[in-house]
Design an enzyme around this catalytic site. Structure first.
Site, PDB file in Angstrom:
ATOM      1  CG  ASP A   1      20.163  14.818 -16.618  1.00  0.00           C
ATOM      2  OD1 ASP A   1      21.060  15.573 -16.193  1.00  0.00           O
ATOM      3  OD2 ASP A   1      20.382  13.945 -17.491  1.00  0.00           O
TER       4      ASP A   1
ATOM      5  NE  ARG B   1      30.599  10.082 -18.969  1.00  0.00           N
ATOM      6  CZ  ARG B   1      30.143  10.904 -18.012  1.00  0.00           C
ATOM      7  NH1 ARG B   1      30.388  12.204 -18.058  1.00  0.00           N
ATOM      8  NH2 ARG B   1      29.438  10.427 -17.002  1.00  0.00           N
TER       9      ARG B   1
HETATM   10  N1   CP Z   1      26.688  12.406 -13.114  1.00  0.00           N
HETATM   11  C1   CP Z   1      27.789  12.253 -13.858  1.00  0.00           C
HETATM   12  O1   CP Z   1      27.976  11.253 -14.579  1.00  0.00           O
HETATM   13  O2   CP Z   1      28.691  13.269 -13.728  1.00  0.00           O
HETATM   14  P1   CP Z   1      29.989  13.497 -14.613  1.00  0.00           P
HETATM   15  O3   CP Z   1      29.531  13.894 -15.996  1.00  0.00           O
HETATM   16  O4   CP Z   1      30.714  14.610 -13.906  1.00  0.00           O
HETATM   17  O5   CP Z   1      30.800  12.237 -14.675  1.00  0.00           O
HETATM   18  N1  NVA Z   2      22.044  13.670 -19.522  1.00  0.00           N
HETATM   19  C1  NVA Z   2      23.339  14.197 -19.160  1.00  0.00           C
HETATM   20  C2  NVA Z   2      23.902  13.430 -18.003  1.00  0.00           C
HETATM   21  C3  NVA Z   2      25.245  13.924 -17.530  1.00  0.00           C
HETATM   22  C4  NVA Z   2      25.809  13.112 -16.403  1.00  0.00           C
HETATM   23  C5  NVA Z   2      24.265  14.133 -20.364  1.00  0.00           C
HETATM   24  O1  NVA Z   2      24.243  13.124 -21.086  1.00  0.00           O
HETATM   25  O2  NVA Z   2      25.009  15.084 -20.586  1.00  0.00           O
END
Ligand code: CP
Ligand code: NVA
Length: 301
Positions: free
Chosen positions: A216, A101
């Site tokens: 979102d 991530r």
């Molecule tokens: N939806 C999602 O990816 O949540 P987190 O940021 O808590 O991992």
């Molecule tokens: N669009 C949001 C999604 C979080 C799961 C972000 O990137 O923060």
């Protein structure tokens, strides 16, 4: 055998994606019955915060008989400038898959190119493909199929919206995106989705007769400095009860979470009877278990 990555929904074919969703639904029926990954390790690099992604991957690996390692740049040499490719080469010689991530899809591609084991996108600036496996699973569980359904995305054309666009192409549903001007999904993503995706600026038009309404946050992780400007730009884009009444009578609401009640969604919608957000969050576990099995324990043949 050639290793496979899961950096976007285009890395798997439509039939492979449908098989993953079917497998996720099976795995959900008995979460402790299958342990094909005994002795395998998933490294998880988190350059951004997470609740669902971390807990679902870590729990999923444990349930499959394997192990997950949480790595943060603060505690690894990545945070002290070790090149991402060097980290990728080293991890690829020790672990069986890597989840990343970060804020840079291209860095994920560089990592994957240098790494000998499968690499999974756990969210980037551009995509969140694992979330879409869970979202499609949730819609399939509810409606029986997503094919030819209509989904309305209301809000920011962000990483989740880009992934919904690719999901529309891959799973065969229609996506209507309603966003303010200047906040559209990526043009190159749209160019790959043909007529599966329509972009407009009026939430009511997108919601009209839709089977699902999805939104979102208005400011994603890393966009905190734009929060005030975004709040003003998105004010007319809240998913509230009035917008839900535009959708089909049996329409549902999805949100990847975390949510901001009173901003992108009214509390009465996310906490109301049409909201599937808790099943959606749980399905991260089952869908990613199916993905981990496909990448680390692919069926023979
Ligand atoms: N939806 C999602 O990816 O949540 P987190 O940021 O808590 O991992
Ligand atoms: N669009 C949001 C999604 C979080 C799961 C972000 O990137 O923060």
């Amino acid at each position: 055998m050639q290793k496979r990555d899961f950096l976007t929904l285009l890395d798997f074919s439509p039939s492979e994606l449908e098989a993953l969703v079917r497998r996720a639904i099976e795995l959900k029926r008995n979460r402790h019955a299958h342990r094909p990954l005994v002795g395998r390790t998933l490294a998880m690099i988190f350059e951004k915060s997470s609740t669902r992604t971390r807990v679902s991957f870590e729990t999923g690996m444990a349930q499959l008989g394997g192990h997950a390692l949480f790595l943060s740049p603060r505690d690894t040499q990545l945070g002290r400038g070790e090149p991402i490719e060097d980290t990728a080469r080293v991890l690829g010689r020790m672990v069986d898959a890597v989840m990343i991530r970060n804020n840079d899809q291209r860095a994920q591609e560089q990592f994957a190119a240098a790494c000998d084991v499968p690499v999974i996108n756990g969210l980037s600036d551009r995509f969140h493909p694992c979330q879409l496996l869970a979202d499609v699973q949730t819609l399939v569980e509810h409606f029986g199929s997503v094919r030819d359904r209509t989904v309305a995305w209301v809000g920011d054309g962000n990483n989740m919206c880009n992934s919904f666009a690719l999901a529309a192409r891959q799973f065969g549903f229609r996506l209507r995106v309603a966003c303010p001007e200047g906040f559209e999904p990526d043009a190159d993503v749209l160019s790959q989705c043909g007529d599966a995706v329509d972009v407009m600026h009026e939430p009511a038009a997108a919601a009209e007769g839709a089977d699902a309404i999805v939104t979102d946050v208005w400011a994603s992780m890393g966009q905190e400095a734009e929060q005030q400007q975004r709040m003003a730009a998105f004010r007319a884009y809240q998913v509230d009860d009035a917008l839900m009444t535009r959708a089909a009578d049996d329409a549902v609401f999805l949100h990847c979470l975390p949510a901001h009640r009173g901003e992108e969604v009214a509390a009465s919608v996310i906490d109301g009877p049409r909201s599937l957000v808790w099943a959606e969050a749980e399905n991260r576990l089952h869908a990613q278990k199916a993905l981990l099995c496909a990448l680390m324990d692919p069926p023979a043949g």
